[in-house]
Write a protein that holds these residues in place. Structure first.
Motif, PDB file in Angstrom:
ATOM      1  N   THR A  61       0.843  -1.206   0.000  1.00 11.12           N
ATOM      2  CA  THR A  61       0.000   0.000   0.000  1.00 11.12           C
ATOM      3  C   THR A  61       0.876   1.252   0.000  1.00 11.12           C
ATOM      4  OG1 THR A  61      -1.668  -1.199   1.279  1.00 11.12           O
ATOM      5  CG2 THR A  61      -1.862   1.198   1.223  1.00 11.12           C
ATOM      6  N   PRO A  62       0.496   2.281  -0.761  1.00 11.65           N
ATOM      7  CA  PRO A  62       1.267   3.525  -0.742  1.00 11.65           C
ATOM      8  C   PRO A  62       1.363   4.097   0.675  1.00 11.65           C
ATOM      9  CG  PRO A  62      -0.301   3.548  -2.552  1.00 11.65           C
ATOM     10  CD  PRO A  62      -0.613   2.336  -1.719  1.00 11.65           C
ATOM     11  N   THR A  63       2.528   4.652   0.991  1.00  8.95           N
ATOM     12  CA  THR A  63       2.721   5.292   2.284  1.00  8.95           C
ATOM     13  C   THR A  63       3.075   6.766   2.055  1.00  8.95           C
ATOM     14  OG1 THR A  63       3.882   5.098   4.401  1.00  8.95           O
ATOM     15  CG2 THR A  63       5.148   4.601   2.414  1.00  8.95           C
ATOM     16  N   LEU A  64       3.638   7.429   3.050  1.00  5.35           N
ATOM     17  CA  LEU A  64       4.002   8.847   2.967  1.00  5.35           C
ATOM     18  C   LEU A  64       2.785   9.770   2.925  1.00  5.35           C
ATOM     19  CD1 LEU A  64       6.978   8.640   0.436  1.00  5.35           C
ATOM     20  CD2 LEU A  64       7.151   9.173   2.849  1.00  5.35           C
ATOM     21  N   GLY A  65       1.632   9.285   3.385  1.00  9.02           N
ATOM     22  CA  GLY A  65       0.454  10.150   3.431  1.00  9.02           C
ATOM     23  C   GLY A  65       0.627  11.323   4.375  1.00  9.02           C
ATOM     24  N   GLY A  66       1.567  11.200   5.323  1.00  8.84           N
ATOM     25  CA  GLY A  66       1.831  12.307   6.240  1.00  8.84           C
ATOM     26  C   GLY A  66       2.284  13.563   5.519  1.00  8.84           C
ATOM     27  N   ILE A  67       2.879  13.401   4.328  1.00  8.83           N
ATOM     28  CA  ILE A  67       3.307  14.575   3.548  1.00  8.83           C
ATOM     29  C   ILE A  67       2.113  15.468   3.245  1.00  8.83           C
ATOM     30  CG2 ILE A  67       4.186  15.318   1.295  1.00  8.83           C
ATOM     31  CD1 ILE A  67       6.042  12.907   1.333  1.00  8.83           C
ATOM     32  N   ALA A  68       0.992  14.871   2.844  1.00 10.13           N
ATOM     33  CA  ALA A  68      -0.203  15.653   2.515  1.00 10.13           C
ATOM     34  C   ALA A  68      -0.798  16.301   3.759  1.00 10.13           C
ATOM     35  CB  ALA A  68      -1.239  14.762   1.840  1.00 10.13           C
ATOM     36  N   ILE A  69      -0.804  15.561   4.879  1.00  7.73           N
ATOM     37  CA  ILE A  69      -1.345  16.111   6.130  1.00  7.73           C
ATOM     38  C   ILE A  69      -0.564  17.347   6.547  1.00  7.73           C
ATOM     39  CG2 ILE A  69      -1.746  15.672   8.584  1.00  7.73           C
ATOM     40  CD1 ILE A  69      -2.035  12.704   7.909  1.00  7.73           C
ATOM     41  N   ILE A  70       0.764  17.230   6.562  1.00  7.83           N
ATOM     42  CA  ILE A  70       1.608  18.345   7.011  1.00  7.83           C
ATOM     43  C   ILE A  70       1.587  19.485   5.994  1.00  7.83           C
ATOM     44  CG2 ILE A  70       3.888  19.001   7.842  1.00  7.83           C
ATOM     45  CD1 ILE A  70       2.319  16.868   9.511  1.00  7.83           C
ATOM     46  N   THR A  71       1.508  19.162   4.706  1.00 10.93           N
ATOM     47  CA  THR A  71       1.406  20.209   3.684  1.00 10.93           C
ATOM     48  C   THR A  71       0.148  21.039   3.896  1.00 10.93           C
ATOM     49  OG1 THR A  71       2.609  18.878   2.061  1.00 10.93           O
ATOM     50  CG2 THR A  71       1.254  20.676   1.207  1.00 10.93           C
ATOM     51  N   GLY A  72      -0.970  20.364   4.162  1.00  7.67           N
ATOM     52  CA  GLY A  72      -2.211  21.087   4.437  1.00  7.67           C
ATOM     53  C   GLY A  72      -2.078  21.993   5.649  1.00  7.67           C
ATOM     54  N   MET A  73      -1.459  21.486   6.719  1.00  9.97           N
ATOM     55  CA  MET A  73      -1.284  22.293   7.924  1.00  9.97           C
ATOM     56  C   MET A  73      -0.391  23.497   7.657  1.00  9.97           C
ATOM     57  SD  MET A  73       0.572  21.360  11.555  1.00  9.97           S
ATOM     58  CE  MET A  73       2.187  21.649  10.831  1.00  9.97           C
ATOM     59  N   VAL A  74       0.728  23.289   6.962  1.00 14.14           N
ATOM     60  CA  VAL A  74       1.692  24.372   6.730  1.00 14.14           C
ATOM     61  C   VAL A  74       1.082  25.481   5.889  1.00 14.14           C
ATOM     62  CG1 VAL A  74       3.858  24.949   5.572  1.00 14.14           C
ATOM     63  CG2 VAL A  74       3.736  22.934   7.037  1.00 14.14           C
TER      64      VAL A  74
END
Length: 375
Positions: A61-74
């Motif tokens: 399964t694709p990972t690194l979904g945290g990149i999108a979460i933190i991008t949205g926050m920033v």
């Protein structure tokens, strides 16, 4: 406009949450747009999370979904955050950025636990030096103000512990995200009511990113957050809990008279579960980091529950625990802690016995029944 919630016995002024709602919506939209791009990028370069003995998913399964979460926050913070940075908030943002970078490297290269602990301790020490420390136990065991030297030790231990507890609870689809979303919204609400709007905006911005991620992470998950997401989520939640305790300790007419107990309840499930699992492994003469299937979500899955249903049950319990500690806010802190620990003990025992109880009553959860309960 002001309203009161009789259920929670609190007043809410919606004008206080105008900027917070903009932060939340912006982060949600940015993350919703970003996640499909991350999925395509991860699939293109085959940066997949492969099943092993520690994991419950069956397909890469694709990972690194945290990149999108933190991008949205920033992006949300850049657009809506009032540009009046304190030493505490600046250090927090710097530490989040370093941990975010380490999370990406860990998802790609699988860093050693020792290296990650060293970085986490160093970043947490910076947080404590900036002035963001646990300064009181709220009268627990007669302890009010904590000596300065103990503040550093307790803060470092607490933040590193919470960070890794959220990382370890990220074992099934939607669980870490669901618990984090509920916790961040609660922190945002009570930080705002306490008058700490700066850190409250961080909570709401991150919550918006997490909610968008949950849309893609609920079973069957299209993407995982990875350590990129879970480490930063746990770290930020720990910082916000520390801030909630400290801010209520110096505020007249504090919204949360038992802020340390409320903060403890916010992280109770991952912390209790981690300590219980580590204790069992050590008792059996094994490494606390050795893989097994004894986490709280495993207990439900082993009894026949699906990922989605197990996640919903645990998140519902999290909500019940938060209501419990809020309703007990005027009680002795020792009573509150005892009630919380007893609640988790009873829940864990029930989950351990769940399969036997289901068999005793002649009830087996079939795939069709799971689908019916989830809908």
């Amino acid at each position: 406009m002001t309203t009161i919630s009789p259920f929670l016995q609190i007043y809410l002024s919606f004008s206080d949450y105008r900027i917070a709602s903009f932060c939340f919506i912006t982060a949600f939209v940015v993350a919703m747009v970003t996640i499909p791009l991350v999925i395509r990028l991860v699939n293109k370069y085959r940066l997949l999370d492969h099943p092993d003995e520690r994991k419950d998913h069956l397909m890469p399964t694709p990972t690194l979904g945290g990149i999108a979460i933190i991008t949205g926050m920033v992006i949300s913070i850049l657009l809506w955050y009032p540009y009046s940075y304190s030493n505490e908030i600046a250090t927090s943002f710097f530490s989040m950025a370093v941990l975010f970078g380490m999370g990406i490297i860990d998802d790609l290269k699988d860093l050693s636990a020792k290296y990650k602990f060293i970085v986490e301790i160093a970043l947490t020490a910076l947080i404590a030096l900036s002035g963001l420390r646990i300064t009181t136990f709220g009268g627990l065991l007669g302890i009010e103000a904590i000596p300065l030297s103990a503040q550093y030790t307790i803060t470092i231990f607490a933040i590193v512990g919470i960070t890794n507890a959220f990382n370890l609870i990220d074992g099934i689809d939607g669980l870490a995200g669901g618990l984090s979303f509920m916790t961040l919204v609660a922190l945002g609400l009570f930080l705002t009511m306490s008058g700490d709007n700066s850190f409250a905006l961080v909570a709401f911005a991150l919550a918006g990113g997490v909610l968008a991620f949950l849309y893609f992470n609920m079973n069957p998950a299209k993407i995982f957050m990875g350590d990129t997401g879970s480490l930063v989520l746990g770290f930020v939640i720990a910082i916000l809990c520390t801030r909630l305790i400290g801010f209520n300790a110096i505020t007249l007419n504090a919204v949360l008279t038992q802020a340390p107990m409320f903060a403890f309840a916010l992280v109770l499930i991952p912390i209790f579960d981690t300590m219980r699992v580590f204790a069992i492994r050590i008792w059996k003469g094994r490494s606390p980091f050795s893989p097994d299937r004894t986490h709280i979500h495993h207990l439900l899955i082993n009894s026949g529950f699906s990922h989605a249903l197990a996640t919903k049950i645990i998140c519902t319990l999290h909500a019940a625990i938060l209501l419990e500690v809020y309703w007990l806010k005027d009680q002795m802190p020792e009573l509150i802690v005892l009630a919380l620990i007893l609640s988790m003990l009873l829940i864990t025992i029930l989950f351990y016995k769940m399969k036997s109880l289901l068999n005793f009553f002649g009830f087996r959860i079939t795939a069709q029944q799971q689908l019916s309960m989830e809908n």
